[in-house]
Motif scaffolding. Structure first.
Motif, PDB file in Angstrom:
ATOM      1  N   UNK A  44       0.829  -1.204   0.000  1.00 61.53           N
ATOM      2  CA  UNK A  44       0.000   0.000   0.000  1.00 61.53           C
ATOM      3  C   UNK A  44       0.865   1.256   0.000  1.00 61.53           C
ATOM      4  N   UNK A  45       1.951   1.232   0.757  1.00 59.58           N
ATOM      5  CA  UNK A  45       2.855   2.385   0.794  1.00 59.58           C
ATOM      6  C   UNK A  45       3.510   2.610  -0.563  1.00 59.58           C
ATOM      7  N   UNK A  46       3.954   1.539  -1.177  1.00 60.09           N
ATOM      8  CA  UNK A  46       4.597   1.666  -2.484  1.00 60.09           C
ATOM      9  C   UNK A  46       3.618   2.167  -3.531  1.00 60.09           C
ATOM     10  N   UNK A  47       2.376   1.680  -3.459  1.00 57.04           N
ATOM     11  CA  UNK A  47       1.352   2.137  -4.410  1.00 57.04           C
ATOM     12  C   UNK A  47       1.070   3.624  -4.236  1.00 57.04           C
ATOM     13  N   UNK A  48       1.280   4.140  -3.016  1.00 56.52           N
ATOM     14  CA  UNK A  48       1.055   5.559  -2.746  1.00 56.52           C
ATOM     15  C   UNK A  48       2.291   6.403  -3.041  1.00 56.52           C
ATOM     16  N   UNK A  49       3.321   5.783  -3.591  1.00 52.29           N
ATOM     17  CA  UNK A  49       4.512   6.528  -3.992  1.00 52.29           C
ATOM     18  C   UNK A  49       5.604   6.620  -2.959  1.00 52.29           C
ATOM     19  N   UNK A  50       5.533   5.779  -1.909  1.00 46.01           N
ATOM     20  CA  UNK A  50       6.557   5.803  -0.877  1.00 46.01           C
ATOM     21  C   UNK A  50       7.695   4.832  -1.204  1.00 46.01           C
ATOM     22  N   UNK A  51       8.907   5.286  -0.920  1.00 45.64           N
ATOM     23  CA  UNK A  51      10.093   4.433  -1.010  1.00 45.64           C
ATOM     24  C   UNK A  51      10.382   3.922   0.400  1.00 45.64           C
ATOM     25  N   UNK A  52      10.390   2.607   0.562  1.00 42.20           N
ATOM     26  CA  UNK A  52      10.561   2.010   1.884  1.00 42.20           C
ATOM     27  C   UNK A  52      11.922   1.315   1.964  1.00 42.20           C
ATOM     28  N   UNK A  53      12.745   1.743   2.926  1.00 44.35           N
ATOM     29  CA  UNK A  53      14.043   1.120   3.183  1.00 44.35           C
ATOM     30  C   UNK A  53      13.946   0.347   4.494  1.00 44.35           C
ATOM     31  N   UNK A  54      14.381  -0.901   4.464  1.00 42.81           N
ATOM     32  CA  UNK A  54      14.246  -1.761   5.646  1.00 42.81           C
ATOM     33  C   UNK A  54      15.634  -2.199   6.106  1.00 42.81           C
ATOM     34  N   UNK A  55      15.866  -2.057   7.425  1.00 40.75           N
ATOM     35  CA  UNK A  55      17.168  -2.392   7.983  1.00 40.75           C
ATOM     36  C   UNK A  55      17.008  -3.315   9.190  1.00 40.75           C
ATOM     37  N   UNK A  56      18.064  -4.082   9.454  1.00 39.17           N
ATOM     38  CA  UNK A  56      18.056  -5.043  10.556  1.00 39.17           C
ATOM     39  C   UNK A  56      19.013  -4.577  11.657  1.00 39.17           C
ATOM     40  N   UNK A  57      19.008  -5.321  12.763  1.00 37.62           N
ATOM     41  CA  UNK A  57      19.940  -5.021  13.846  1.00 37.62           C
ATOM     42  C   UNK A  57      21.386  -5.141  13.366  1.00 37.62           C
ATOM     43  N   UNK A  58      21.655  -6.104  12.479  1.00 38.23           N
ATOM     44  CA  UNK A  58      23.009  -6.269  11.958  1.00 38.23           C
ATOM     45  C   UNK A  58      23.452  -5.027  11.188  1.00 38.23           C
ATOM     46  N   UNK A  59      22.540  -4.423  10.441  1.00 35.49           N
ATOM     47  CA  UNK A  59      22.868  -3.184   9.728  1.00 35.49           C
ATOM     48  C   UNK A  59      23.229  -2.077  10.714  1.00 35.49           C
ATOM     49  N   UNK A  60      22.373  -1.903  11.732  1.00 29.23           N
ATOM     50  CA  UNK A  60      22.574  -0.797  12.676  1.00 29.23           C
ATOM     51  C   UNK A  60      23.843  -0.963  13.500  1.00 29.23           C
ATOM     52  N   UNK A  61      24.157  -2.194  13.873  1.00 30.55           N
ATOM     53  CA  UNK A  61      25.283  -2.430  14.770  1.00 30.55           C
ATOM     54  C   UNK A  61      26.610  -2.611  14.043  1.00 30.55           C
ATOM     55  N   UNK A  62      26.560  -3.175  12.821  1.00 33.28           N
ATOM     56  CA  UNK A  62      27.818  -3.531  12.141  1.00 33.28           C
ATOM     57  C   UNK A  62      28.045  -2.818  10.807  1.00 33.28           C
ATOM     58  N   UNK A  63      26.988  -2.293  10.212  1.00 31.73           N
ATOM     59  CA  UNK A  63      27.150  -1.688   8.884  1.00 31.73           C
ATOM     60  C   UNK A  63      26.464  -0.323   8.791  1.00 31.73           C
ATOM     61  N   UNK A  64      26.771   0.601   9.704  1.00 31.28           N
ATOM     62  CA  UNK A  64      26.117   1.913   9.646  1.00 31.28           C
ATOM     63  C   UNK A  64      26.407   2.673   8.358  1.00 31.28           C
ATOM     64  N   UNK A  65      27.599   2.486   7.795  1.00 25.57           N
ATOM     65  CA  UNK A  65      27.935   3.197   6.548  1.00 25.57           C
ATOM     66  C   UNK A  65      27.002   2.767   5.424  1.00 25.57           C
TER      67      UNK A  65
END
Length: 306
Positions: free
Chosen positions: A267-288
């Motif tokens: 529904x968000x994508x149909x409304x023109x939203x770009x959705x980026x999804x991140x995990x704990x591994x991203x936040x803790x080990x791959x912030x760049x």
């Protein structure tokens, strides 16, 4: 067949003082040395059925029995009692003791020697604990910067303390160790953040110099027959560019939650939203990686302006 000994109701669940229980005639020292009881601390016992080795609440109950007047459970243990669990596994119970008290730290008890005023101590289920504002004040200045913001956000979100109250308390304690960090934390704090990882994501993007985010943003769309309709709430957002940033925790893997997520994202994508999804591994080990993807998304949505 021998019958199991009767357990006094007063001693069935919670830790208790062995000497007091013996004096009251509830048990004998010989019984306490038997298999039905577990010794937690000097003179503190619990029935085997109530023993949970890594149950922090049990250890708080046990330690509270040994505290002198003017002492309180504090720090991360106080936050735990207030409903904010940021404790590492097998953490000791954190306590603050009056400067005149004498007690060594152990594997189970971490001691901070500092006098507390009567206004900084309250009771939680019968336990002496630092007030919400004192707990937030201590964690916000004593923990590492990221952890401090996580703790303050969580305490604000659960309404253990309010931001103006914490700010006023800080103003009356200028010059204490760590207050400069806490003052910065208050400028970054967001009571709407619902999880530690949301706070970490927000701080990663802030520290990279990206624009401020909106937390817990409600997204609406237009239906041909029903008019304005609610499409979903996103963890973090840049509403003007229709960019949503989501933290994906383990609960998103549950079947029902996963199905709802798919419908919401579509529904968000149909409304023109770009959705980026991140995990704990991203936040803790791959912030760049997070910074790069969000920066690319902003550049895509506002070409020529970065």
């Amino acid at each position: 067949m021998s019958r199991a000994p009767r357990v006094p109701r007063e001693l069935a669940i919670l830790p208790f003082s062995g000497s007091r229980a013996v004096a009251a005639g509830l048990v004998t020292w010989r019984m306490l040395r038997g298999p039905s009881w577990r010794r937690l601390l000097p003179d503190v016992y619990v029935h085997a059925d109530g023993h949970r080795e890594n149950d922090h609440r049990m250890w708080c109950d046990a330690v509270a029995l040994t505290l002198p007047a003017g002492a309180a459970i504090s720090g991360l243990s106080a936050a735990f009692l207030w409903g904010v669990d940021l404790l590492p596994r097998a953490s000791p119970v954190f306590v603050t003791l009056p400067a005149t008290a004498h007690r060594r730290a152990t594997r189970r008890v971490s001691v901070d020697q500092r006098s507390l005023s009567a206004r900084e101590i309250t009771r939680f289920a019968g336990l002496p604990v630092t007030t919400g504002v004192r707990t937030a004040f201590d964690l916000g200045r004593q923990l590492p910067r990221t952890d401090a913001l996580v703790a303050v956000d969580a305490l604000l979100h659960r309404r253990v303390v309010k931001l103006p109250t914490l700010g006023s308390y800080l103003d009356t304690h200028n010059g204490w160790p760590g207050t400069a960090q806490l003052r910065e934390v208050l400028t970054l704090a967001e009571p709407l953040c619902e999880s530690p990882m949301e706070t970490r994501l927000r701080l990663v993007l802030h520290d990279a110099g990206l624009p401020p985010l909106t937390a817990q943003h409600d997204v609406y769309g237009t239906h041909p027959h029903r008019g304005r309709v609610f499409l979903g709430r996103v963890d973090l957002a840049y509403p003007r560019w229709r960019i949503a940033i989501e933290y994906e925790g383990d609960h998103h893997r549950e079947r029902t939650h996963f199905q709802r997520d798919v419908a919401r994202l579509n529904a968000l994508r149909a409304a023109g939203w770009l959705v980026l999804r991140f995990t704990a591994d991203d936040a803790l080990r791959h912030p760049a990686r997070i910074v790069r993807l969000v920066t690319d998304a902003i550049q895509e949505r506002r070409p020529g302006q970065c």
